[in-house]
Design a protein around this motif. Sequence first.
Motif, PDB file in Angstrom:
ATOM      1  N   ALA A 183       8.262   8.013  11.760  1.00 18.12           N
ATOM      2  CA  ALA A 183       8.010   6.573  11.801  1.00 18.12           C
ATOM      3  C   ALA A 183       7.134   6.157  10.625  1.00 18.12           C
ATOM      4  O   ALA A 183       7.408   5.162   9.951  1.00 18.12           O
ATOM      5  CB  ALA A 183       7.353   6.196  13.130  1.00 18.12           C
ATOM      6  N   ALA A 219       9.085  12.536  15.595  1.00 17.06           N
ATOM      7  CA  ALA A 219       9.478  11.129  15.549  1.00 17.06           C
ATOM      8  C   ALA A 219       8.317  10.273  15.045  1.00 17.06           C
ATOM      9  O   ALA A 219       8.515   9.351  14.253  1.00 17.06           O
ATOM     10  CB  ALA A 219       9.938  10.661  16.927  1.00 17.06           C
ATOM     11  N   LEU A 246      14.932   6.000  13.535  1.00 20.12           N
ATOM     12  CA  LEU A 246      13.964   6.345  14.563  1.00 20.12           C
ATOM     13  C   LEU A 246      14.660   6.664  15.882  1.00 20.12           C
ATOM     14  O   LEU A 246      14.244   7.551  16.637  1.00 20.12           O
ATOM     15  CB  LEU A 246      12.994   5.172  14.743  1.00 20.12           C
TER      16      LEU A 246
END
Lengths: 244, 244
Positions: B167, B163, B151
């Motif tokens: 996740a 991102a 991450l």
Amino acid sequence: MTIAAPAKPARRAPRSRSSAETRIVRSIGEAIADRRLPPGTKLTEESLAEIFGVSRERVRKVLLLLAQRRVVTLIPNRGAFVAKPTAREAREVFEARRVIERSIMERLEGMPRPLPAEMLARLRDHETLEDAAEQAADRKAMIRLSGQFHLLLAEFAGNATLAGILADLIDRSGLAIAAFERQSSHTCSAEDHRRLIAALAGNAPGEAAALMIAHLDAVERQLDLDTKPETRIDLKAIFADEPA
Amino acid sequence: MTIAAPAKPARRAPRSRSSAETRIVRSIGEAIADRRLPPGTKLTEESLAEIFGVSRERVRKVLLLLAQRRVVTLIPNRGAFVAKPTAREAREVFEARRVIERSIMERLEGMPRPLPAEMLARLRDHETLEDAAEQAADRKAMIRLSGQFHLLLAEFAGNATLAGILADLIDRSGLAIAAFERQSSHTCSAEDHRRLIAALAGNAPGEAAALMIAHLDAVERQLDLDTKPETRIDLKAIFADEPA
DNA sequence: CTCTCCCACATTGTGCACAATCTGGCTGGT
DNA sequence: ACCAGCCAGATTGTGCACAATGTGGGAGAG
């Protein structure tokens, strides 16, 4: 604020409770996608409940789902609004699409040749629909069909997880287009799609992927992502969760 | 079923209502990520409500959010369960990660050299933590830190949208690992991560991206995705939404 | 006339009570 | 002994009433 009335206003007994919710999610999602609900529109729970003939609780749940998908924005104690992406977010969404859709095209190009006849047939059928919509200047249909085209490619690539991610990104890019498109009406992408199909049917490795990148770049370039935002920011909303 | 008690059982007045929810989402999410809650575990609303000291309604909302992220599965009238990915889904998740993380590494490689000192410093600090966890054989910490490492790279690449997508995929790949890992304990990836950092700090174009692909392949290859599922399928759950 | 403060109204947020549904065991029949 | 059907308890689902919060307008002072 007008929303398309549901096809059947809760007449027949629902086969299952959750399908009623997915129906509402789809109705609102489509209304947002084809711009009957422009970014920033307030979505009052009570009104939606009345329109769809369900309780407010159910609408609330639907709005929570749409908020997770970033299609609506939930502001505590203020309500739900059709999401209005920032320029930055718009750019990010298009970059994410380039990343994912490039890999989808690469995967399609990597499939054994010739490609399944059924696949090409479905793509060409879809293209016919897009042409018809373009001829009829049916903007709403063009937007919807364009999204479906990209999703169709994703499905053929065979990764449902990526397809699901892309579905969200397509919705969000629709919002970005609604928020940032220039006055000058742009010639939409039916021609681009035709070329993509041709590249897939052909055999030049990398061509389809390159065309897809170019296609997404072209769409993004038609947006006006450089002018500063004229709508003033809602400070209260931004800092709603900050410590006192 | 045991869940880590919340740090502060609703003592201080919550700064905002929604932050209580994000706290619970994170608590449950972490418990799932580091395998205190293995796939298939039933998550009873009442118990969670009691554990976190909130009303059942709030737990219900949290479960809905986690279900959207595919971390829990909601079965109508049956309840919430920690998601148990299929082999197919596991493969899809890893392919999606390869797609996204390759592009992240390419973007990092494309940044002007030398890379910001702070970036490399943070990566190396993180690597120190991973080493420590590996030394201590702290499996939970290793899992958590490994996810954070990926991450972190995504954040440095500067696309918050990608991102965010990553996740979710990291959480889901954690579930896949929990569901499919072989008996033979595998040497985890601290060494791989070290090599990734080195490749980024160096200057060989494409090396970091290639290493990332190899890294993800290695993790996926450690899973047993070929044996048929021994746990019989819950037919009722699958066809819950079918027409009668 | 303008600006500020305050109140009434509209909208969202939350807990609770009750309804619907599922699970697992029990019972009675064959 | 075995199986089908059924009943009790537990769990989830839903509507409703009320609380909390935000908004806009109107009254009153300067």
